[in-house]
Each structure stands twice: as structure tokens, then as C-alpha cells.
Write an enzyme that holds these catalytic residues in place. Sequence first.
Site, mmCIF file in Angstrom:
data_model
loop_
_atom_site.group_PDB
_atom_site.id
_atom_site.type_symbol
_atom_site.label_atom_id
_atom_site.label_comp_id
_atom_site.label_asym_id
_atom_site.label_seq_id
_atom_site.Cartn_x
_atom_site.Cartn_y
_atom_site.Cartn_z
ATOM 1 N N LYS A 60 0.664 -1.087 0.143
ATOM 2 C CA LYS A 60 0.058 0.006 0.068
ATOM 3 C C LYS A 60 0.846 1.200 0.065
ATOM 4 C CE LYS A 60 -4.104 -1.373 0.273
ATOM 5 N NZ LYS A 60 -5.619 -0.784 -0.700
ATOM 6 N N SER A 332 0.714 -9.799 0.261
ATOM 7 C CA SER A 332 0.542 -8.532 -0.043
ATOM 8 C C SER A 332 0.943 -7.686 1.491
ATOM 9 C CB SER A 332 -0.710 -8.176 -0.555
ATOM 10 O OG SER A 332 -1.880 -8.651 0.527
#
Length: 439
Positions: A60, A332
Amino acid sequence: MSMSETTSLPVRAPEVEAAAERLAPVLRRTPLEYSERLSELTGVPVWLKREDLQSVRSYKLRGAYLFLDSLDAKARAAGVVAASAGNHAQGVAQACRALGIQGRIYVPGTTPRQKRERITAIGGDLVELVLIGDTFDDAAEAAADDAERTGATQVPPFDHPVIMAAQGTVALEAADQLRTEHGRELGTMVPPVGGGGLLGGCGAWLRERSPSTRIIGVEPAGAVSMAAAVRAGRPVTLHDLDRFVDGAAVRRVGAGPLRMVQAITPELVAVDEGAVCTQMLALYQVEGIIAEPAGALAATAVATGAIEHLGRAGHGAADPEEETGDIVVVVSGGNNDVSRYNEVVERSLVHEGLKHYFLVTFPQEPGALRRFLDRVLGPHDDIVLFDYIKRNNREAGPALVGLEIGDREDLEPLMARMAASNMEIERVDPEDPIYRYLT
């Protein structure tokens, strides 16, 4: 996709490549690591793109930093606001600190403590953390109100071309690493899916630069918002949501990511939250990776065979001898609160069929428990929970008993012994809402 199709899309490959150039001096180029375990399961090489090793332990940061870096002087002076279930917030906090921009970050009250503490530590004096509501959508509404009231710029977690372009650099990096470091070609890319920014950005680059690559997005079974949007042809709001995979539990995907998904036509699969827990434990015990639930989503789909015709061995490939290309799995994020591991182990055991709960009615007389142990329990069965309240004015009282069995095949003999024991025993159905209080 044809050139005419790509020009109308929110993100194109050149924009992903421009994002990679701008991010290169400030972001870590995360490792691409070979997974022997997953490679043996699929029959072809499987590589883990370790975005859990990014400086904020999540991909992110890519989108957050590029978005803030793209603001003009006036917007920077007005500050930014963001809403997040955790990882986007950490990316915004890091970007605020690096670029000297004031920020307010709204997170759901259900966000794990570890993530909340990291946000404040990363952002320092430049970031104010605000807890509100129970879901990402509650936090998003509060952040939108703040932006309208104060003139601050809202940093979207996934629904913006700049954000998607930055997240797409994960695919660009992985393909380049596979080719230059290992002399291999990317056959299949498997990212997790929440709001769709990562899938949309990676897909934008892959469809133009590596059109033969198979793209598979993985959602948690309790939050299939992208699949629902694809079926409806528009973003829809999920009424029922399992928030366990907090980094991907989004009620409504973005319009931009959906537009990308409609154009790139990836495959979408869903995996059970219990299977995610099993994979989190496997990643830790075998690969030594501390993955959060969303970080283990993609690996879960590969490990469980949820993806049809993946690789050669064991997953139903059309031609067992035909190699379908190397597989890249995106890990992730690694922002997992250690206090959640009891729940992770519990959900994994239940999913694997190794843990079961029963209501056992015991007569209130000496030896009742001993008879249960002798007549019902097998040599590999273990009592892991026994909750019994004796009531003197009754002849019998119920106990909640949790049993862990050695193998899922041991359940049928256990149930047979229970039926033959003449004891009043009722199994707690895993589909019963009361089961959630136990797990």
C-alpha cells in the site's frame, strides 16, 4: 486489449512504468522468493513477491506515496485525510512523514492493535489517528466528511488512477525480477483482491506488456465484493461481510478498479477464511513468513487447488506434461497482530476438520465424566474445552465440550461411539451462528 480499448481505461501500462520510475528512489524493491512447498504442490515454479517486506510491511505504500507526491503546493498545505483498515493508513502515514504533509487517518475500531500502533509510530507528529465505526465504509464516510469540511485532500485506498498505477508496479517488478534474476517468464500472476486497486493496476500492465500471462484475483469467501460487482456490472454493496481478512474485507469495490477488471477479464476465485488461517500457519512454519490474512489469500488459492488447471501436478491441468509458466503469488502484507494467532489456529483446526464442539448432558452423579472418557473418546482424541456448571436442583447438567481429533477420518468413529454410548450428546453445527462465539 487493443490500443483503442486501453486509451479509455483509467490506467495503462505506460503510466505504471512512469510510476515505477518515480517510486524507485524511495521504495524498496521487494524480493521475489522461490517457494519449494507451493512449487511441489503445483508442479511448476512458484515465486512469492514479498510485499510484506516493504518498509511499512505492505504494498500500500506504493499508491499512497505516489499520490501524495503528485499533490501541488496548495494541496500539500491543506493536508490530507484517509480511511483504511490498516495497511493503506500505514502507507499514508509514511508518505506524510517523508513529504512533510499533515494527515488525519480514520480507521475502523476493529483494526488490530498492532496496525494502530504502527500507524502512530510511522506518522509521528504529522499524523492524527481517528478510530470510528466497525468497517472500512464507516471510516471512509468520516474521512469524506472531513475532506469536505476542511478542504483536505482525501487519499483513496484503491479507486484512483494514480493509486492503481502505483500498485501495478508490483507486477512490473515481479516480471522483471523473474526474467533478469532467474531467467524465467511470468505465466500466472495471483494477487489478493479487496477494493481492486492492486488487481486493476497489475492487470493494466500485464495485459499490455505480457498479454499471455494468466491473471487470477483471490477474494475471501466472506467478502466477495469484486465478484459481486462483475456479476452486476457495477459496484454493489455487500450486506453480509466476514471481517476476518481485514485487509481485503471491503463491502464495495471502486468504480475504477471494476472498469479495469471488466477490461482485463481476470479469473476471480474465493477461498474460505479457515483455509486462509491454515495457509498463514504454513507460511510461518515452512517459509518463515509472518503474513496477515490478506497477505496469505493468494497463496491459499494456490495451495488448496481453488484455481483450476494451475500448474501440472495435482490441480487438474488439461495436459499434465504441459508447463504453463511460472507462477507469482503476491504476499501483500505482513501486519498481523500476534494476539490473533489463537483465533488463527482455532479457525485452521476447524477448517481442517480436527476440532469439534459438543453439548454433553451429564447426570449429576459420580463417575459420569469417567464413563464419557472411557466410552466415547478414542486414543488420539483430546479434550481442549470443558465448560460445566453444576446445578444442585437438577438431575443432569449440560457441558460444552471441545474435542481435537488426530485426523479428520477419526470423526466418523467418534460419532459412532457417541451414538452407542446412550449418552445425550449434541454436536454444535459449524453453520450455526452460535459457533462464531466458539471460534
